[in-house]
Scaffold this motif. Sequence first.
Motif, PDB file in Angstrom:
ATOM      1  N   VAL A   1       0.905  -1.104  -0.073  1.00 20.84           N
ATOM      2  CA  VAL A   1      -0.097  -0.049   0.014  1.00 20.84           C
ATOM      3  C   VAL A   1       1.053   1.390  -0.006  1.00 20.84           C
ATOM      4  N   VAL A   2       1.955   1.248   0.844  1.00 20.25           N
ATOM      5  CA  VAL A   2       2.726   2.641   1.063  1.00 20.25           C
ATOM      6  C   VAL A   2       3.653   2.737  -0.190  1.00 20.25           C
ATOM      7  N   ALA A   3       4.147   1.558  -0.837  1.00 24.86           N
ATOM      8  CA  ALA A   3       4.818   1.544  -2.225  1.00 24.86           C
ATOM      9  C   ALA A   3       3.987   2.057  -3.200  1.00 24.86           C
ATOM     10  N   PHE A   4       2.593   1.764  -3.341  1.00 29.95           N
ATOM     11  CA  PHE A   4       1.721   2.123  -4.335  1.00 29.95           C
ATOM     12  C   PHE A   4       1.575   3.693  -4.296  1.00 29.95           C
TER      13      PHE A   4
ATOM     14  N   VAL B   1       2.433   8.999  -6.255  1.00 29.68           N
ATOM     15  CA  VAL B   1       2.761  10.307  -6.006  1.00 29.68           C
ATOM     16  C   VAL B   1       3.825  10.993  -7.008  1.00 29.68           C
ATOM     17  N   PHE B   2       4.717   9.987  -7.251  1.00 27.53           N
ATOM     18  CA  PHE B   2       5.893  10.398  -8.306  1.00 27.53           C
ATOM     19  C   PHE B   2       5.284  10.541  -9.651  1.00 27.53           C
ATOM     20  N   GLY B   3       4.223   9.661  -9.935  1.00 29.08           N
ATOM     21  CA  GLY B   3       3.588   9.799 -11.214  1.00 29.08           C
ATOM     22  C   GLY B   3       2.815  11.010 -11.341  1.00 29.08           C
ATOM     23  N   ASP B   4       2.127  11.520 -10.306  1.00 33.83           N
ATOM     24  CA  ASP B   4       1.605  12.757 -10.395  1.00 33.83           C
ATOM     25  C   ASP B   4       2.329  14.002 -10.870  1.00 33.83           C
ATOM     26  N   PHE B   5       3.582  14.175 -10.516  1.00 35.36           N
ATOM     27  CA  PHE B   5       4.408  15.118 -11.065  1.00 35.36           C
ATOM     28  C   PHE B   5       4.687  14.795 -12.621  1.00 35.36           C
TER      29      PHE B   5
ATOM     30  N   ALA C   1      -4.459   1.693 -13.210  1.00 33.05           N
ATOM     31  CA  ALA C   1      -5.418   0.526 -12.924  1.00 33.05           C
ATOM     32  C   ALA C   1      -5.139  -0.878 -13.659  1.00 33.05           C
ATOM     33  N   PRO C   2      -4.953  -0.881 -15.229  1.00 28.83           N
ATOM     34  CA  PRO C   2      -4.924  -2.050 -15.681  1.00 28.83           C
ATOM     35  C   PRO C   2      -3.498  -2.829 -15.403  1.00 28.83           C
ATOM     36  N   ILE C   3      -2.427  -1.854 -14.779  1.00 30.31           N
ATOM     37  CA  ILE C   3      -1.213  -2.340 -14.526  1.00 30.31           C
ATOM     38  C   ILE C   3      -1.430  -2.971 -13.139  1.00 30.31           C
ATOM     39  N   PHE C   4      -1.594  -2.243 -12.140  1.00 31.16           N
ATOM     40  CA  PHE C   4      -1.426  -2.585 -10.818  1.00 31.16           C
ATOM     41  C   PHE C   4      -2.478  -3.292 -10.319  1.00 31.16           C
ATOM     42  N   ILE C   5      -3.817  -3.110 -10.384  1.00 34.73           N
ATOM     43  CA  ILE C   5      -4.974  -3.898  -9.819  1.00 34.73           C
ATOM     44  C   ILE C   5      -5.024  -5.310 -10.031  1.00 34.73           C
ATOM     45  N   PRO C   6      -4.322  -5.851 -11.341  1.00 34.07           N
ATOM     46  CA  PRO C   6      -4.288  -7.210 -11.645  1.00 34.07           C
ATOM     47  C   PRO C   6      -3.171  -7.894 -10.818  1.00 34.07           C
ATOM     48  N   MET C   7      -2.073  -6.936 -10.814  1.00 34.97           N
ATOM     49  CA  MET C   7      -0.959  -7.418 -10.099  1.00 34.97           C
ATOM     50  C   MET C   7      -1.021  -7.719  -8.615  1.00 34.97           C
ATOM     51  N   PHE C   8      -1.615  -6.584  -7.990  1.00 34.76           N
ATOM     52  CA  PHE C   8      -2.030  -6.722  -6.676  1.00 34.76           C
ATOM     53  C   PHE C   8      -3.137  -7.842  -6.358  1.00 34.76           C
ATOM     54  N   MET C   9      -3.953  -8.049  -7.208  1.00 31.56           N
ATOM     55  CA  MET C   9      -5.007  -9.203  -6.800  1.00 31.56           C
ATOM     56  C   MET C   9      -4.345 -10.618  -6.661  1.00 31.56           C
ATOM     57  N   ILE C  10      -3.321 -10.792  -7.417  1.00 30.38           N
ATOM     58  CA  ILE C  10      -2.388 -11.922  -7.467  1.00 30.38           C
ATOM     59  C   ILE C  10      -1.926 -12.140  -6.043  1.00 30.38           C
ATOM     60  N   VAL C  11      -1.587 -11.347  -5.388  1.00 27.63           N
ATOM     61  CA  VAL C  11      -1.124 -11.335  -4.179  1.00 27.63           C
ATOM     62  C   VAL C  11      -2.028 -11.034  -2.999  1.00 27.63           C
TER      63      VAL C  11
ATOM     64  N   THR D   1      -6.576  -1.011  -3.472  1.00 31.42           N
ATOM     65  CA  THR D   1      -5.624  -0.445  -4.612  1.00 31.42           C
ATOM     66  C   THR D   1      -6.433   1.173  -4.813  1.00 31.42           C
ATOM     67  N   THR D   2      -7.354   1.129  -5.073  1.00 35.31           N
ATOM     68  CA  THR D   2      -8.138   2.330  -5.253  1.00 35.31           C
ATOM     69  C   THR D   2      -7.842   3.266  -4.192  1.00 35.31           C
ATOM     70  N   ALA D   3      -8.112   2.763  -2.869  1.00 38.71           N
ATOM     71  CA  ALA D   3      -8.060   3.782  -1.766  1.00 38.71           C
ATOM     72  C   ALA D   3      -6.611   4.436  -1.782  1.00 38.71           C
ATOM     73  N   ALA D   4      -5.681   3.487  -2.056  1.00 40.25           N
ATOM     74  CA  ALA D   4      -4.448   3.928  -1.882  1.00 40.25           C
ATOM     75  C   ALA D   4      -3.947   4.793  -2.955  1.00 40.25           C
ATOM     76  N   TYR D   5      -4.597   4.610  -4.217  1.00 40.93           N
ATOM     77  CA  TYR D   5      -4.535   5.855  -5.288  1.00 40.93           C
ATOM     78  C   TYR D   5      -4.992   7.166  -4.833  1.00 40.93           C
ATOM     79  N   ARG D   6      -6.145   7.174  -4.172  1.00 42.94           N
ATOM     80  CA  ARG D   6      -6.936   8.401  -3.662  1.00 42.94           C
ATOM     81  C   ARG D   6      -5.758   9.317  -2.904  1.00 42.94           C
ATOM     82  N   ILE D   7      -4.976   8.865  -2.114  1.00 42.19           N
ATOM     83  CA  ILE D   7      -4.372   9.245  -1.354  1.00 42.19           C
ATOM     84  C   ILE D   7      -3.067   9.831  -1.985  1.00 42.19           C
TER      85      ILE D   7
END
Length: 596
Positions: free
Chosen positions: A473-476, A481-485, A498-508, A515-521
Amino acid sequence: MNTLDASPGTRRRGVLDWIEWLGNKLPEPALLFALLAFLVVLLSALGSALEWQVQPVKPVLETQAVVQADGSTLQQPVLDANGRPVLDLVASGTPIQPRSLLTADGIYWMLSSALRNFAQMPAMPLIFVAMLGIGLAEKFGFFSALMRSLALLTPKRLLTPAVVMLGATASVASDAGYIILPPLAAALYLAVGRHPVAGMAAAFAGVAGGFGAGFFPNGSDGVLTGFAQDAARVIDPGYTVSILHNYFFKVASVFTVMAAGWFVTDVIVEPRLERQHPGDKVGAADDTAASMALSPKERRGLKMALAAVVVGLGLLATAVLVPGMPLHGDGKPTLPNGRALTQTAVQVLPAGADAPTDAVVLATEPLTVIAEGAPRLVESPGPRWSHVIVPVIVILFLLPGLAYGVATGTLRGQQDLADALNHGIRSIVPVLVMLFFLAQFVAYMGYSGLDRMLAYAGGSLLFNADMPIPLLVVAFVLVVVFGDFAMSGMLSKFGVLAPIFIPMFMIVGMSPELTTAAYRIGDSVVNIVTPLNSYLLIILAVFQKYRPKAGLGTLIALMVPYSIVIGLVWTAMLVAWVLIGAPLGPESPLYYVPGG
């Protein structure tokens, strides 16, 4: 004053100036997704030619045999130290290779599916319908009057938390929060003897930094829901994400952002302004607070609007809770003829080809089309209220908007009503343009198989790294944050991630909702300081009213403490939320459990 279009080579510049310059070199969101779609076309052809391949994997529950009292054995999930099911990653099927879009079939598919890709974007109906009610309430002035009333009635000692909280809930009112609240807060602070720039900063921190929070669903929630659901179905074709998937988290986040903004304003920003820039308060004769006061007509309209909200909520509660009412119990959405929408995998054969005797033949001319496997429902059965969330949101905004319009005279006839309904749709036209190209990008990823290849490869790496979910969660959050710049826009950026990270995170085992909650922050806290935020210029104009020589760099430096503190506190809150194990919204889990 710093300018948005200057080249970094014209004079000595700092890191923020370089970020600003590089960010402005990125294409507009619609063009960006068009270029990304074109890149997918090229990669699909390259990967096909080079015979790339990835082994599909799937998470499965690790089970153990438990002996029952009668001597029989029962397979039960193995639980980890935290009481969560343990997942194993196993190979599933044959390796996937990319399917080239630069073939005759690929080009035919791109052309024939372009309109369908756009029309079937889940975000389309959600944002379109929701903005009918939200736009009407904004057009008739309900949101403006509500924010001004709450701000003007707040006691002096509670001014900062009230302003930040209003800002954190203002996303439901589209642009109104940026336009109304910062100048109003500055004027209110000045009127009670406090530093006006501190009021402006607190309001901007709430509006921009708390954009992912809020008491009410908004149009952005609908878009995020659609993106998240599409991405989740790469791993689980039946996965459904509700528009209220982060609702509990959003509500709690309002108070988190409020507390952090309150601390930064009263402990860091305002004392520093009082020491270094007391002149900002001198001679700033300002009638903004007076001009923001509600007229008798507006006060009457606000009372009627709030009464309409109470009536609407009462009717909703009755419809959901009373047996025999329309929204009580479970239901299944159907078409007018009683049929249900389904999706079926098919195999296309030449005309006249022999089909297996047990095959379900869907067409014989001019090609033979047979069904593969059982059809899957597009809309699953469930509580009736969960199927009508978006229409209910529209009604709950239409009622106070109409009541306010009638009471204040801003609604005088059918033309005013039509203009108000059109107002919300006009505001999302740029989003619809972006969605068309985003839909092609997402569909091309799916056709080529690159989305699954990326998800399986990345998911396997994450699984083998065995990182705890709080750390993911922290890593995402940091990735966002860096992508927003580099890329502005909450929706366009999520469309890429979303198409990249959501499927990855579902696997673990990390749910799309988490994932969406972390994205909001990550997205919200950078809004305060990124030069790519177009509203920064509006806030700068307010700032220059009190300090004429202030520039963009001055404003960003003022807001950096908000970005850091809100980001740290909000991320810590989400990590604590995960450790506690509370759901993020109605039927919105923290963890993804296969078959759960």
